[in-house]
Design a protein around this motif. Structure first.
Motif, PDB file in Angstrom:
ATOM      1  N   ILE A  11      41.531  19.988  30.413  1.00  0.00           N
ATOM      2  CA  ILE A  11      40.145  19.679  30.065  1.00  0.00           C
ATOM      3  C   ILE A  11      39.638  20.806  29.175  1.00  0.00           C
ATOM      4  O   ILE A  11      39.667  21.978  29.571  1.00  0.00           O
ATOM      5  N   ALA A  12      39.186  20.460  27.987  1.00  0.00           N
ATOM      6  CA  ALA A  12      38.719  21.489  27.053  1.00  0.00           C
ATOM      7  C   ALA A  12      37.508  22.208  27.626  1.00  0.00           C
ATOM      8  O   ALA A  12      36.576  21.583  28.135  1.00  0.00           O
ATOM      9  N   ASP A  13      37.540  23.544  27.537  1.00  0.00           N
ATOM     10  CA  ASP A  13      36.395  24.343  27.925  1.00  0.00           C
ATOM     11  C   ASP A  13      35.174  23.865  27.122  1.00  0.00           C
ATOM     12  O   ASP A  13      35.310  23.507  25.945  1.00  0.00           O
ATOM     13  N   PRO A  14      33.990  23.852  27.728  1.00  0.00           N
ATOM     14  CA  PRO A  14      32.805  23.359  27.017  1.00  0.00           C
ATOM     15  C   PRO A  14      32.521  24.055  25.694  1.00  0.00           C
ATOM     16  O   PRO A  14      31.886  23.478  24.813  1.00  0.00           O
ATOM     17  N   PHE A  15      32.982  25.302  25.543  1.00  0.00           N
ATOM     18  CA  PHE A  15      32.678  26.054  24.328  1.00  0.00           C
ATOM     19  C   PHE A  15      33.842  26.114  23.338  1.00  0.00           C
ATOM     20  O   PHE A  15      33.762  26.807  22.331  1.00  0.00           O
ATOM     21  N   LEU A  16      34.919  25.387  23.622  1.00  0.00           N
ATOM     22  CA  LEU A  16      36.054  25.329  22.705  1.00  0.00           C
ATOM     23  C   LEU A  16      35.600  24.674  21.410  1.00  0.00           C
ATOM     24  O   LEU A  16      35.097  23.545  21.412  1.00  0.00           O
ATOM     25  N   LYS A  17      35.753  25.383  20.310  1.00  0.00           N
ATOM     26  CA  LYS A  17      35.222  24.891  19.031  1.00  0.00           C
ATOM     27  C   LYS A  17      36.272  24.252  18.116  1.00  0.00           C
ATOM     28  O   LYS A  17      35.934  23.703  17.086  1.00  0.00           O
ATOM     29  N   PHE A 170      32.025  23.016  38.231  1.00  0.00           N
ATOM     30  CA  PHE A 170      32.429  22.433  36.944  1.00  0.00           C
ATOM     31  C   PHE A 170      31.497  21.307  36.512  1.00  0.00           C
ATOM     32  O   PHE A 170      31.320  21.084  35.323  1.00  0.00           O
ATOM     33  N   ALA A 171      30.922  20.597  37.458  1.00  0.00           N
ATOM     34  CA  ALA A 171      30.014  19.496  37.124  1.00  0.00           C
ATOM     35  C   ALA A 171      28.849  19.997  36.267  1.00  0.00           C
ATOM     36  O   ALA A 171      28.405  19.305  35.348  1.00  0.00           O
ATOM     37  N   MET A 172      28.365  21.201  36.554  1.00  0.00           N
ATOM     38  CA  MET A 172      27.280  21.769  35.743  1.00  0.00           C
ATOM     39  C   MET A 172      27.724  21.953  34.294  1.00  0.00           C
ATOM     40  O   MET A 172      26.942  21.773  33.368  1.00  0.00           O
ATOM     41  N   MET A 173      28.994  22.294  34.109  1.00  0.00           N
ATOM     42  CA  MET A 173      29.524  22.534  32.763  1.00  0.00           C
ATOM     43  C   MET A 173      29.520  21.256  31.918  1.00  0.00           C
ATOM     44  O   MET A 173      29.489  21.323  30.698  1.00  0.00           O
ATOM     45  N   ALA A 174      29.560  20.105  32.573  1.00  0.00           N
ATOM     46  CA  ALA A 174      29.625  18.834  31.861  1.00  0.00           C
ATOM     47  C   ALA A 174      28.401  18.606  30.984  1.00  0.00           C
ATOM     48  O   ALA A 174      28.460  17.834  30.023  1.00  0.00           O
ATOM     49  N   ASN A 175      27.306  19.299  31.285  1.00  0.00           N
ATOM     50  CA  ASN A 175      26.078  19.118  30.504  1.00  0.00           C
ATOM     51  C   ASN A 175      25.765  20.289  29.588  1.00  0.00           C
ATOM     52  O   ASN A 175      24.723  20.310  28.956  1.00  0.00           O
ATOM     53  N   TYR A 176      26.667  21.270  29.508  1.00  0.00           N
ATOM     54  CA  TYR A 176      26.445  22.400  28.614  1.00  0.00           C
ATOM     55  C   TYR A 176      26.419  21.905  27.169  1.00  0.00           C
ATOM     56  O   TYR A 176      27.209  21.035  26.784  1.00  0.00           O
ATOM     57  N   PRO A 177      25.542  22.496  26.349  1.00  0.00           N
ATOM     58  CA  PRO A 177      25.591  22.165  24.918  1.00  0.00           C
ATOM     59  C   PRO A 177      26.838  22.790  24.294  1.00  0.00           C
ATOM     60  O   PRO A 177      27.355  23.802  24.794  1.00  0.00           O
ATOM     61  N   ILE A 178      27.309  22.223  23.206  1.00  0.00           N
ATOM     62  CA  ILE A 178      28.485  22.761  22.528  1.00  0.00           C
ATOM     63  C   ILE A 178      28.212  24.175  22.036  1.00  0.00           C
ATOM     64  O   ILE A 178      29.040  25.058  22.149  1.00  0.00           O
ATOM     65  N   ASP A 179      27.027  24.385  21.499  1.00  0.00           N
ATOM     66  CA  ASP A 179      26.646  25.714  21.016  1.00  0.00           C
ATOM     67  C   ASP A 179      25.336  26.112  21.684  1.00  0.00           C
ATOM     68  O   ASP A 179      24.267  25.659  21.270  1.00  0.00           O
ATOM     69  N   PRO A 180      25.377  26.950  22.734  1.00  0.00           N
ATOM     70  CA  PRO A 180      24.168  27.301  23.467  1.00  0.00           C
ATOM     71  C   PRO A 180      23.111  27.993  22.597  1.00  0.00           C
ATOM     72  O   PRO A 180      21.935  27.948  22.907  1.00  0.00           O
ATOM     73  N   SER A 181      23.518  28.633  21.495  1.00  0.00           N
ATOM     74  CA  SER A 181      22.538  29.311  20.638  1.00  0.00           C
ATOM     75  C   SER A 181      21.599  28.336  19.941  1.00  0.00           C
ATOM     76  O   SER A 181      20.563  28.727  19.424  1.00  0.00           O
ATOM     77  N   LEU A 182      21.967  27.057  19.939  1.00  0.00           N
ATOM     78  CA  LEU A 182      21.114  26.045  19.310  1.00  0.00           C
ATOM     79  C   LEU A 182      20.062  25.495  20.265  1.00  0.00           C
ATOM     80  O   LEU A 182      19.240  24.690  19.876  1.00  0.00           O
TER      81      LEU A 182
END
Length: 183
Positions: A11-17, A170-182
């Motif tokens: 499963i790709a890490d939420p921040f994998l670009k 991990f469920a919380m990670m499912a809603n992380y934005p791709i780029d948190p700085s945005l």
């Protein structure tokens, strides 16, 4: 603890670009010291199987982007060993590959259940040690496979559901934005 082996999900890490793997889930089909490969199971390709294989008479069979390697090849996973000879079992009742002529024949005769076969163009591959290094770098979260996710047709839900299946952290990670700085 889940370890790298055939049949697990990456499963790709939420921040994998990496554009090839951002928010993807890869079914690992082979893992060896000399290299590994698998298929992205949640990225729909823009053509159907009959677009790519004229012998296929049914026009609405989706194809998924298996990965960036050898984009001129078609692969498949299935749950039909009784119809498709030559496959390799990667999980109980789940097979990678087999005789493509058997697949085409079974499709054209209406014998394949759509929720028991998935087609991919290209594949995801790693050279010796590369996948181990990516796991150490935390690019991938390892998970036992929920076989229903492999054949899920609502591809946009697979990544999030894979994370949710791992529990609340991990469920919380499912809603992380791709780029948190945005945010």
């Amino acid at each position: 603890m889940v370890t790298l082996s055939p049949g697990i999900l990456l499963i790709a890490d939420p921040f994998l670009k990496d554009p090839n793997f951002a928010r993807t889930v890869v079914l690992l089909c082979d893992y060896q010291e000399k290299g590994s490969f698998g298929f992205v199971i949640n990225k729909l390709f823009d053509q159907t199987l009959s677009d790519l294989v004229p012998e296929v008479l049914i026009s609405n069979i989706p194809v998924y982007y298996g990965g960036p390697v050898q984009m001129d090849t078609i692969h498949f996973v299935h749950r039909h060993p009784e119809l498709i000879g030559g496959g390799q079992e990667i999980l109980p009742g789940v097979f990678w590959g087999g005789r493509f002529d058997h697949v085409v024949d079974a499709i054209n005769k209406g014998l394949l259940e759509p929720n028991k076969v998935k087609f991919f163009i290209g594949y995801s591959g790693w050279t010796e040690g590369q996948l181990d290094e990516e796991v150490k770098e935390k690019s991938w979260i390892l998970s036992d496979t929920d076989t229903s996710l492999i054949f899920e047709r609502r591809e946009q839900q697979i990544w999030q559901q894979s994370l949710k299946n791992l529990g609340s952290t991990f469920a919380m990670m499912a809603n992380y934005p791709i780029d948190p700085s945005l945010n």
